[in-house]
Design a protein around this motif. Structure first.
Motif, PDB file in Angstrom:
ATOM      1  N   SER A  33      56.482  40.384  23.723  1.00  0.00           N
ATOM      2  CA  SER A  33      55.316  40.644  22.866  1.00  0.00           C
ATOM      3  C   SER A  33      54.760  39.317  22.376  1.00  0.00           C
ATOM      4  CB  SER A  33      55.700  41.485  21.647  1.00  0.00           C
ATOM      5  OG  SER A  33      54.634  41.452  20.709  1.00  0.00           O
ATOM      6  N   ARG A  91      53.357  39.099  19.624  1.00  0.00           N
ATOM      7  CA  ARG A  91      53.456  39.150  18.152  1.00  0.00           C
ATOM      8  C   ARG A  91      54.877  38.788  17.728  1.00  0.00           C
ATOM      9  NH1 ARG A  91      50.242  44.231  15.595  1.00  0.00           N
ATOM     10  NH2 ARG A  91      51.774  45.529  16.685  1.00  0.00           N
ATOM     11  N   SER A  98      57.319  40.815  15.176  1.00  0.00           N
ATOM     12  CA  SER A  98      56.819  42.185  15.088  1.00  0.00           C
ATOM     13  C   SER A  98      57.830  43.174  15.694  1.00  0.00           C
ATOM     14  CB  SER A  98      55.435  42.278  15.742  1.00  0.00           C
ATOM     15  OG  SER A  98      54.833  43.514  15.426  1.00  0.00           O
ATOM     16  N   ASN A  99      57.354  44.324  16.134  1.00  0.00           N
ATOM     17  CA  ASN A  99      58.259  45.445  16.455  1.00  0.00           C
ATOM     18  C   ASN A  99      59.320  45.128  17.522  1.00  0.00           C
ATOM     19  OD1 ASN A  99      56.995  47.566  14.706  1.00  0.00           O
ATOM     20  ND2 ASN A  99      55.207  46.963  15.907  1.00  0.00           N
ATOM     21  N   VAL A 100      58.857  44.620  18.657  1.00  0.00           N
ATOM     22  CA  VAL A 100      59.806  44.318  19.745  1.00  0.00           C
ATOM     23  C   VAL A 100      60.812  43.271  19.269  1.00  0.00           C
ATOM     24  CG1 VAL A 100      60.010  43.340  22.071  1.00  0.00           C
ATOM     25  CG2 VAL A 100      58.146  44.946  21.552  1.00  0.00           C
ATOM     26  N   PRO A 141      56.238  45.487  24.434  1.00  0.00           N
ATOM     27  CA  PRO A 141      55.411  46.546  23.851  1.00  0.00           C
ATOM     28  C   PRO A 141      54.783  47.345  24.990  1.00  0.00           C
ATOM     29  CG  PRO A 141      54.221  44.448  23.811  1.00  0.00           C
ATOM     30  CD  PRO A 141      55.570  44.173  24.425  1.00  0.00           C
ATOM     31  N   ASN A 142      54.348  48.537  24.681  1.00  0.00           N
ATOM     32  CA  ASN A 142      53.570  49.326  25.640  1.00  0.00           C
ATOM     33  C   ASN A 142      52.131  48.809  25.589  1.00  0.00           C
ATOM     34  OD1 ASN A 142      51.747  51.307  26.622  1.00  0.00           O
ATOM     35  ND2 ASN A 142      53.251  52.924  26.314  1.00  0.00           N
ATOM     36  N   TYR A 143      51.687  48.264  26.681  1.00  0.00           N
ATOM     37  CA  TYR A 143      50.279  47.860  26.793  1.00  0.00           C
ATOM     38  C   TYR A 143      49.655  48.705  27.895  1.00  0.00           C
ATOM     39  CZ  TYR A 143      50.600  43.655  23.832  1.00  0.00           C
ATOM     40  OH  TYR A 143      50.745  42.783  22.773  1.00  0.00           O
ATOM     41  N   VAL A 144      48.705  49.533  27.531  1.00  0.00           N
ATOM     42  CA  VAL A 144      48.016  50.446  28.454  1.00  0.00           C
ATOM     43  C   VAL A 144      49.011  51.117  29.420  1.00  0.00           C
ATOM     44  CG1 VAL A 144      45.706  49.472  28.248  1.00  0.00           C
ATOM     45  CG2 VAL A 144      47.259  48.449  29.888  1.00  0.00           C
ATOM     46  N   HIS A 145      50.042  51.716  28.826  1.00  0.00           N
ATOM     47  CA  HIS A 145      51.054  52.501  29.549  1.00  0.00           C
ATOM     48  C   HIS A 145      51.939  51.640  30.449  1.00  0.00           C
ATOM     49  CE1 HIS A 145      48.861  56.153  28.305  1.00  0.00           C
ATOM     50  NE2 HIS A 145      47.808  55.416  28.544  1.00  0.00           N
ATOM     51  N   SER A 205      58.631  49.231  22.562  1.00  0.00           N
ATOM     52  CA  SER A 205      57.964  49.754  21.361  1.00  0.00           C
ATOM     53  C   SER A 205      56.547  50.155  21.729  1.00  0.00           C
ATOM     54  CB  SER A 205      57.935  48.677  20.273  1.00  0.00           C
ATOM     55  OG  SER A 205      57.189  49.137  19.158  1.00  0.00           O
ATOM     56  N   GLN A 206      56.097  51.276  21.161  1.00  0.00           N
ATOM     57  CA  GLN A 206      54.734  51.731  21.446  1.00  0.00           C
ATOM     58  C   GLN A 206      54.044  52.198  20.175  1.00  0.00           C
ATOM     59  OE1 GLN A 206      55.407  55.143  24.138  1.00  0.00           O
ATOM     60  NE2 GLN A 206      54.894  56.490  22.429  1.00  0.00           N
ATOM     61  N   ASP A 242      51.737  54.981  20.097  1.00  0.00           N
ATOM     62  CA  ASP A 242      51.628  56.436  20.103  1.00  0.00           C
ATOM     63  C   ASP A 242      52.981  57.064  19.709  1.00  0.00           C
ATOM     64  OD1 ASP A 242      49.473  58.432  21.471  1.00  0.00           O
ATOM     65  OD2 ASP A 242      51.512  59.232  21.691  1.00  0.00           O
ATOM     66  N   GLN A 292      53.968  58.348  26.903  1.00  0.00           N
ATOM     67  CA  GLN A 292      53.167  57.119  26.954  1.00  0.00           C
ATOM     68  C   GLN A 292      53.914  55.976  27.646  1.00  0.00           C
ATOM     69  OE1 GLN A 292      50.079  55.965  25.423  1.00  0.00           O
ATOM     70  NE2 GLN A 292      49.499  58.114  25.322  1.00  0.00           N
ATOM     71  N   ASN A 300      54.506  52.645  16.356  1.00  0.00           N
ATOM     72  CA  ASN A 300      54.549  51.300  15.764  1.00  0.00           C
ATOM     73  C   ASN A 300      53.279  50.505  16.029  1.00  0.00           C
ATOM     74  OD1 ASN A 300      57.202  51.712  14.897  1.00  0.00           O
ATOM     75  ND2 ASN A 300      58.022  51.091  16.873  1.00  0.00           N
TER      76      ASN A 300
HETATM   77  C1  LIG Z   1      46.204  45.886  24.365  1.00  0.00           C
HETATM   78  C2  LIG Z   1      47.130  46.939  23.804  1.00  0.00           C
HETATM   79  C3  LIG Z   1      47.343  48.107  24.516  1.00  0.00           C
HETATM   80  C4  LIG Z   1      48.170  49.101  23.995  1.00  0.00           C
HETATM   81  N1  LIG Z   1      48.369  50.250  24.712  1.00  0.00           N
HETATM   82  C5  LIG Z   1      49.166  51.221  24.209  1.00  0.00           C
HETATM   83  C6  LIG Z   1      49.377  52.432  24.951  1.00  0.00           C
HETATM   84  O1  LIG Z   1      48.852  52.636  26.038  1.00  0.00           O
HETATM   85  N2  LIG Z   1      50.190  53.388  24.407  1.00  0.00           N
HETATM   86  C7  LIG Z   1      50.806  53.202  23.202  1.00  0.00           C
HETATM   87  O2  LIG Z   1      51.524  54.089  22.759  1.00  0.00           O
HETATM   88  N3  LIG Z   1      50.626  52.045  22.477  1.00  0.00           N
HETATM   89  C8  LIG Z   1      49.820  51.056  22.963  1.00  0.00           C
HETATM   90  N4  LIG Z   1      49.639  49.893  22.250  1.00  0.00           N
HETATM   91  C9  LIG Z   1      50.344  49.705  20.960  1.00  0.00           C
HETATM   92  C10 LIG Z   1      51.620  48.840  21.096  1.00  0.00           C
HETATM   93  O3  LIG Z   1      52.431  49.302  22.140  1.00  0.00           O
HETATM   94  C11 LIG Z   1      52.418  48.880  19.806  1.00  0.00           C
HETATM   95  O4  LIG Z   1      51.636  48.407  18.736  1.00  0.00           O
HETATM   96  C12 LIG Z   1      53.707  48.099  19.886  1.00  0.00           C
HETATM   97  O5  LIG Z   1      54.582  48.524  18.880  1.00  0.00           O
HETATM   98  C13 LIG Z   1      53.472  46.606  19.761  1.00  0.00           C
HETATM   99  O6  LIG Z   1      54.670  45.903  19.697  1.00  0.00           O
HETATM  100  P1  LIG Z   1      54.718  44.496  18.906  1.00  0.00           P
HETATM  101  O7  LIG Z   1      54.353  44.799  17.494  1.00  0.00           O
HETATM  102  O8  LIG Z   1      56.101  43.991  19.085  1.00  0.00           O
HETATM  103  O9  LIG Z   1      53.715  43.616  19.591  1.00  0.00           O
HETATM  104  C14 LIG Z   1      48.804  48.903  22.738  1.00  0.00           C
HETATM  105  C15 LIG Z   1      48.582  47.707  22.034  1.00  0.00           C
HETATM  106  C16 LIG Z   1      47.755  46.728  22.546  1.00  0.00           C
HETATM  107  C17 LIG Z   1      47.538  45.455  21.775  1.00  0.00           C
END
Ligand SMILES: Cc1cc2nc3c(=O)[nH]c(=O)nc-3n(C[C@H](O)[C@H](O)[C@H](O)COP(=O)(O)O)c2cc1C
Length: 201
Positions: free
Chosen positions: A9, A11, A14-16, A87-91, A139-140, A142, A147, A175
């Motif tokens: 991540s 960040r 943050s969460n991860v 983190p989950n980024y666009v699935h 971490s995601q 949703d 997801q 998250n």
């Molecule tokens: C560009 C982007 C795309 C994301 N896509 C999804 C997604 O498809 N599904 C989901 O559940 N969360 C999505 N998220 C939310 C992150 O997965 C979530 O905030 C995660 O906890 C981030 O971890 P971090 O705080 O360690 O960076 C997205 C976030 C970003 C910035």
């Protein structure tokens, strides 16, 4: 025990990162562990250019990219296990973690079998990190597990390709906010327990 933890991540803190820290606490509760944490977005790890120089097809030459990765690969061969967090980024996994797996391809050694004409008829892979232990952290934002279903499938496939032994996975949902997971004691405890499993004692 030497563990390398990859934070996928951008960040920091943050969460991860929080979940990985708690897993490291669990790991360290079982004895001495030297943990190297690598923030993928702060490291000089250039994007794979797809030249295939590192593959058997091109003679398994060194990667032409000059950055932190050569040192990381060398230390991966010495390590006992790994934590891969994203983190989950666009699935999907974050681009940082995808690129790490791309740049880890030099660890895979292919034994290519050819017929008398030189045509490739089979290939067997061994990896330089075969059998090492691995923990996965996702971490995601949703609340629905679906997801991240593709992420877990892709991570499992990569664990197989690199011949790593996945000991546990940590999943936390809902998250969106920075470090929101800190308030989710159940998820944080699951991360701790996963770290204990990584210790394998
Ligand atoms: C560009 C982007 C795309 C994301 N896509 C999804 C997604 O498809 N599904 C989901 O559940 N969360 C999505 N998220 C939310 C992150 O997965 C979530 O905030 C995660 O906890 C981030 O971890 P971090 O705080 O360690 O960076 C997205 C976030 C970003 C910035």
């Amino acid at each position: 025990m030497q563990i390398m933890a990859f934070v996928g991540s951008p960040r920091k803190g943050s969460n991860v990162d929080c979940l990985i820290d708690r897993a490291i606490e669990g790991l360290c509760s079982r004895g001495d562990a030297a943990v190297e944490k690598i923030y993928l977005y702060e490291s000089d790890i250039k994007s794979c250019i797809g030249c295939l120089a590192c593959t058997a097809f091109k003679g398994s030459q060194d990667c032409p990219l000059k950055d932190d990765m050569a040192g990381i690969l060398a230390r991966m061969m010495q390590a006992d296990g790994f934590i891969f967090g994203t983190p989950n980024y666009v699935h999907s996994m974050s681009a940082g973690l995808v690129n790490l797996f791309c740049r880890m391809q030099p660890l895979i050694k292919m034994n290519i079998i050819r017929d008398s004409t030189g045509a490739i008829i089979d290939a067997h892979a061994t990896t330089a990190i075969n059998g090492k232990r691995a923990l996965i952290v996702v971490s995601q934002g949703d609340f629905s597990y679906t997801q991240s279903a593709l992420i877990f499938r892709a991570l499992d496939s990569n664990m197989r390709d690199f011949q790593l032994k996945k000991v546990a996975e940590v999943f936390s949902a809902g998250n969106l906010e920075r470090a929101a997971v800190k308030d989710k004691e159940t998820d944080m405890q699951a991360a701790y327990a996963a770290g204990v499993k990584l210790a394998g004692i």
